[in-house]
Design an enzyme around this catalytic site. Structure first.
Site, PDB file in Angstrom:
ATOM      1  N   GLU A   1       0.963  -1.097   0.016  1.00 16.24           N
ATOM      2  CA  GLU A   1      -0.119  -0.118  -0.091  1.00 16.24           C
ATOM      3  C   GLU A   1       0.952   1.185  -0.004  1.00 16.24           C
ATOM      4  OE1 GLU A   1      -2.218   1.091   3.790  1.00 16.24           O
ATOM      5  OE2 GLU A   1      -1.472  -1.000   4.387  1.00 16.24           O
TER       6      GLU A   1
ATOM      7  N   CYS B   1      -3.255  -3.667   4.785  1.00 17.49           N
ATOM      8  CA  CYS B   1      -2.402  -4.770   5.061  1.00 17.49           C
ATOM      9  C   CYS B   1      -2.769  -6.093   4.743  1.00 17.49           C
ATOM     10  CB  CYS B   1      -2.088  -4.537   6.471  1.00 17.49           C
ATOM     11  SG  CYS B   1      -1.566  -2.982   7.030  1.00 17.49           S
TER      12      CYS B   1
ATOM     13  N   HIS C   1      -2.034 -10.189  12.307  1.00 15.64           N
ATOM     14  CA  HIS C   1      -1.413  -8.914  11.811  1.00 15.64           C
ATOM     15  C   HIS C   1      -0.963  -7.863  12.932  1.00 15.64           C
ATOM     16  CE1 HIS C   1      -0.998  -5.111   9.725  1.00 15.64           C
ATOM     17  NE2 HIS C   1      -2.066  -4.574  10.104  1.00 15.64           N
TER      18      HIS C   1
HETATM   19  P1  HMG Z   1      -3.010   6.333  21.708  1.00 14.43           P
HETATM   20  O1  HMG Z   1      -3.085   7.753  21.550  1.00 14.43           O
HETATM   21  O2  HMG Z   1      -1.582   5.807  21.809  1.00 14.43           O
HETATM   22  O3  HMG Z   1      -3.867   5.479  22.300  1.00 14.43           O
HETATM   23  O4  HMG Z   1      -3.272   5.911  20.087  1.00 14.43           O
HETATM   24  P2  HMG Z   1      -3.962   5.436  24.014  1.00 14.43           P
HETATM   25  O5  HMG Z   1      -3.849   6.708  24.816  1.00 14.43           O
HETATM   26  O6  HMG Z   1      -5.183   4.587  24.364  1.00 14.43           O
HETATM   27  O7  HMG Z   1      -2.895   4.530  24.434  1.00 14.43           O
HETATM   28  C1  HMG Z   1      -2.456   3.463  23.820  1.00 14.43           C
HETATM   29  C2  HMG Z   1      -2.207   2.341  24.944  1.00 14.43           C
HETATM   30  O8  HMG Z   1      -1.093   2.820  25.767  1.00 14.43           O
HETATM   31  C3  HMG Z   1      -3.368   2.221  26.006  1.00 14.43           C
HETATM   32  O9  HMG Z   1      -3.308   0.992  26.331  1.00 14.43           O
HETATM   33  C4  HMG Z   1      -3.218   3.045  27.296  1.00 14.43           C
HETATM   34  O10 HMG Z   1      -3.698   2.569  28.273  1.00 14.43           O
HETATM   35  C5  HMG Z   1      -1.448   2.655  27.186  1.00 14.43           C
HETATM   36  P3  HMG Z   1      -4.960   0.089  26.227  1.00 14.43           P
HETATM   37  O11 HMG Z   1      -5.450   0.557  27.418  1.00 14.43           O
HETATM   38  O12 HMG Z   1      -5.262  -0.031  24.702  1.00 14.43           O
HETATM   39  O13 HMG Z   1      -4.461  -1.394  26.572  1.00 14.43           O
HETATM   40  N1  HMG Z   1      -0.788   3.792  27.934  1.00 14.43           N
HETATM   41  C6  HMG Z   1       0.332   3.562  29.014  1.00 14.43           C
HETATM   42  N2  HMG Z   1       0.568   2.098  29.293  1.00 14.43           N
HETATM   43  C7  HMG Z   1       1.458   2.492  30.339  1.00 14.43           C
HETATM   44  N3  HMG Z   1       2.157   3.559  30.831  1.00 14.43           N
HETATM   45  C8  HMG Z   1       1.560   4.700  30.506  1.00 14.43           C
HETATM   46  C9  HMG Z   1       0.693   4.763  29.559  1.00 14.43           C
HETATM   47  N4  HMG Z   1      -0.311   5.738  28.961  1.00 14.43           N
HETATM   48  C10 HMG Z   1      -0.942   5.278  27.948  1.00 14.43           C
HETATM   49  N5  HMG Z   1       2.069   5.808  31.130  1.00 14.43           N
HETATM   50  C11 HMG Z   1      -3.635   4.227  18.306  1.00 14.43           C
HETATM   51  C12 HMG Z   1      -3.342   4.607  19.862  1.00 14.43           C
HETATM   52  C13 HMG Z   1      -3.774   2.880  18.173  1.00 14.43           C
HETATM   53  C14 HMG Z   1      -5.187   5.017  18.246  1.00 14.43           C
HETATM   54  C15 HMG Z   1      -2.801   4.887  17.380  1.00 14.43           C
HETATM   55  O14 HMG Z   1      -1.564   4.365  17.704  1.00 14.43           O
HETATM   56  C16 HMG Z   1      -3.062   4.945  15.920  1.00 14.43           C
HETATM   57  O15 HMG Z   1      -3.617   5.757  15.475  1.00 14.43           O
HETATM   58  N6  HMG Z   1      -2.503   3.848  15.246  1.00 14.43           N
HETATM   59  C17 HMG Z   1      -2.597   3.788  13.841  1.00 14.43           C
HETATM   60  C18 HMG Z   1      -3.880   2.860  13.729  1.00 14.43           C
HETATM   61  C19 HMG Z   1      -3.599   1.313  13.922  1.00 14.43           C
HETATM   62  O16 HMG Z   1      -2.522   0.966  14.269  1.00 14.43           O
HETATM   63  N7  HMG Z   1      -4.647   0.677  14.032  1.00 14.43           N
HETATM   64  C20 HMG Z   1      -4.644  -0.656  14.404  1.00 14.43           C
HETATM   65  C21 HMG Z   1      -5.947  -1.384  13.777  1.00 14.43           C
HETATM   66  S1  HMG Z   1      -6.130  -0.962  12.046  1.00 14.43           S
HETATM   67  C22 HMG Z   1      -4.827  -2.051  11.326  1.00 14.43           C
HETATM   68  O17 HMG Z   1      -4.319  -2.837  11.866  1.00 14.43           O
HETATM   69  C23 HMG Z   1      -4.689  -1.729   9.838  1.00 14.43           C
HETATM   70  C24 HMG Z   1      -3.295  -1.042   9.811  1.00 14.43           C
HETATM   71  O18 HMG Z   1      -2.035  -1.830   9.847  1.00 14.43           O
HETATM   72  C25 HMG Z   1      -3.323  -0.154   8.319  1.00 14.43           C
HETATM   73  C26 HMG Z   1      -3.556  -1.336   7.134  1.00 14.43           C
HETATM   74  O19 HMG Z   1      -4.536  -1.918   6.926  1.00 14.43           O
HETATM   75  O20 HMG Z   1      -3.353  -0.761   5.909  1.00 14.43           O
HETATM   76  C27 HMG Z   1      -2.978   0.009  10.686  1.00 14.43           C
END
Ligand code: HMG
Length: 390
Positions: A79, A111, A233
């Site tokens: 992609e 992906c 994935h």
């Molecule tokens: P974010 O702002 O990092 O989210 O965005 P968050 O605030 O929920 O924090 C993430 C995790 O860190 C959470 O854990 C927090 O609690 C933890 P969870 O509650 O979910 O288990 N956290 C901490 N842990 C320890 N100490 C701390 C601390 N603070 C927070 N101090 C988001 C996360 C996934 C939204 C972002 O990274 C993003 O937009 N990523 C890109 C999209 C993505 O990867 N999506 C995955 C599914 S889609 C997919 O797989 C397809 C893809 O590969 C593309 C394709 O197909 O082409 C992406």
């Protein structure tokens, strides 16, 4: 007759961004990345690397001259395409010196598409018993500076040689796919980075996993008890860990649950150091599992969950061939440790550098670290690739 993956190779960017440095620079607690996402470092590529150089390098690490004479199809799943028209596979065909009477093409669906490429390769090999198909999943994942997706960027290619009587993994015919028209992650032609509804995408990933797994079990009659490992994935390893918890069958004996968890941990070792490589992420997980599991034996079954935003998901399975270890490398971790560590400021320059074309469509580039191949220049809008010597 069995069909599947005979060899698997890998290449990634030669620069490394440590998550601790990124966290410090973005004013984020380092544990958010190391524990919240389960990421320690990202592989960064310079402008002289792209899906062609990474893909050719990944394939070059596994192919012999005999293989090149037998390959009659090259599919690049990506992609991060470099051209709306010409397939990256055509460049790779030349760089690798594959025999001329081959078919070269590119597949796309976020992906997911390397899984479809494997299916097509399998059908081809079934009909042509001496043929080999080269499937390359190649991507550079860029979300942009200071975006929520930034800590999940990465770069890399996985090359898989598909043949009859494979020596690594026999792929079964039990695939179950699912399509949902959703806007969780997409990249219009005019944008160099994707638009992402991050939280929604994670929910969709987990729900597509749950529902596809339920349908897979219904159709195949298999359950988690049939598998020694489940590969996912890996957009970032923590999401896959949530996936494992989601499908875990509480009735399984503790020993089985421990094996599945230990093999899951083996499957995320490389991604923790590399980040998301989009189409290749599932297969990087597979490679990491095969090269790092302490327990896997020939004859054991592995389940694989492929997910591409937009969205298409698929679950399929494979059986390990006895002596599969002979087909694998043993120095992958050293290779990853040899990447050059760079500062956040250098990453911002290196990863997002764009070609400056003159009025005639020419551009030259500085000398950067790459793998076996690099983009040496753009001449009259044509990308010029070269092999590195020595
Ligand atoms: P974010 O702002 O990092 O989210 O965005 P968050 O605030 O929920 O924090 C993430 C995790 O860190 C959470 O854990 C927090 O609690 C933890 P969870 O509650 O979910 O288990 N956290 C901490 N842990 C320890 N100490 C701390 C601390 N603070 C927070 N101090 C988001 C996360 C996934 C939204 C972002 O990274 C993003 O937009 N990523 C890109 C999209 C993505 O990867 N999506 C995955 C599914 S889609 C997919 O797989 C397809 C893809 O590969 C593309 C394709 O197909 O082409 C992406």
């Amino acid at each position: 007759m069995t069909i599947g993956i005979d060899k698997i190779g890998f290449a990634t960017g030669r620069y490394r961004l440590d998550m601790e440095n990124l966290a410090q620079s973005r004013g984020v607690d380092a544990d958010k990345f190391s524990k919240g996402l389960l990421l320690d470092a990202l592989s960064i590529t310079p402008i002289t690397d792209d899906i062609v150089t990474l893909g050719a390098s990944a394939a070059n690490s596994i192919l012999t001259e005999d293989d090149k004479a037998m390959i009659d199809m090259i599919i690049v799943a990506t992609e991060s395409s470099i051209d709306q028209s010409k397939a990256a596979a055509v460049y790779i065909h030349k760089l690798l010196g594959i025999q001329p009477f081959a078919r070269s093409l590119e597949f796309k669906e976020a992906c997911y598409s390397a899984t479809a490429a494997l299916n097509y390769a399998k059908l081809h090999v079934e009909k042509h018993k001496k043929a080999k198909v080269l499937v390359i999943a190649s991507d550079i994942a860029k979300y942009g500076i200071n975006t929520p997706g930034e800590p999940t960027q990465g770069s890399g290619s996985v090359a898989m040689l598909v043949s009859q009587n494979p020596r690594l993994l026999e792929i079964h015919d039990d695939n179950v796919a699912q399509t949902r028209d959703i806007m969780d992650f997409w990249r219009p032609n005019y944008s160099t980075t994707p638009f992402v509804d991050g939280m929604y995408s994670t929910k969709q990933y987990l729900d597509m996993l749950k529902t596809t797994w339920a349908e897979y079990q219904k159709r195949s009659g298999k359950t988690l008890a049939d598998f020694s490992a489940f590969c996912f994935h890996l957009p970032f390893p923590k999401l896959a860990l949530k996936g494992l918890h989601k499908i875990m069958d509480k009735r399984l004996p503790d020993r089985k649950k421990e094996t599945l968890k230990a093999n899951f941990d083996a499957s995320i070792i490389y991604s923790r150091q590399i980040g998301n490589i989009y189409t290749g992420s599932l297969f990087l997980g597979l490679l990491s599992l095969l090269e790092n599991s302490n327990s896997l034996q020939g004859g054991e079954q592995i389940a694989l969950f492929s997910y591409g935003s937009g969205a298409v998901a698929e679950i399929f399975s494979a059986t390990l061939v006895s002596d599969f270890k002979k087909q694998l490398q043993t120095n992958r971790k050293e290779q990853l440790n040899q990447r050059q560590s760079i500062s956040v400021a250098d990453y911002e320059k290196l990863f997002f550098e764009e070609a400056t074309l003159d009025a005639f469509g020419n551009a030259n580039f500085a000398n950067y670290a790459t793998n076996d191949f690099y983009l040496s220049a753009i001449k009259e809008h044509q990308r010029i690739y070269e092999a590195k010597h020595g």
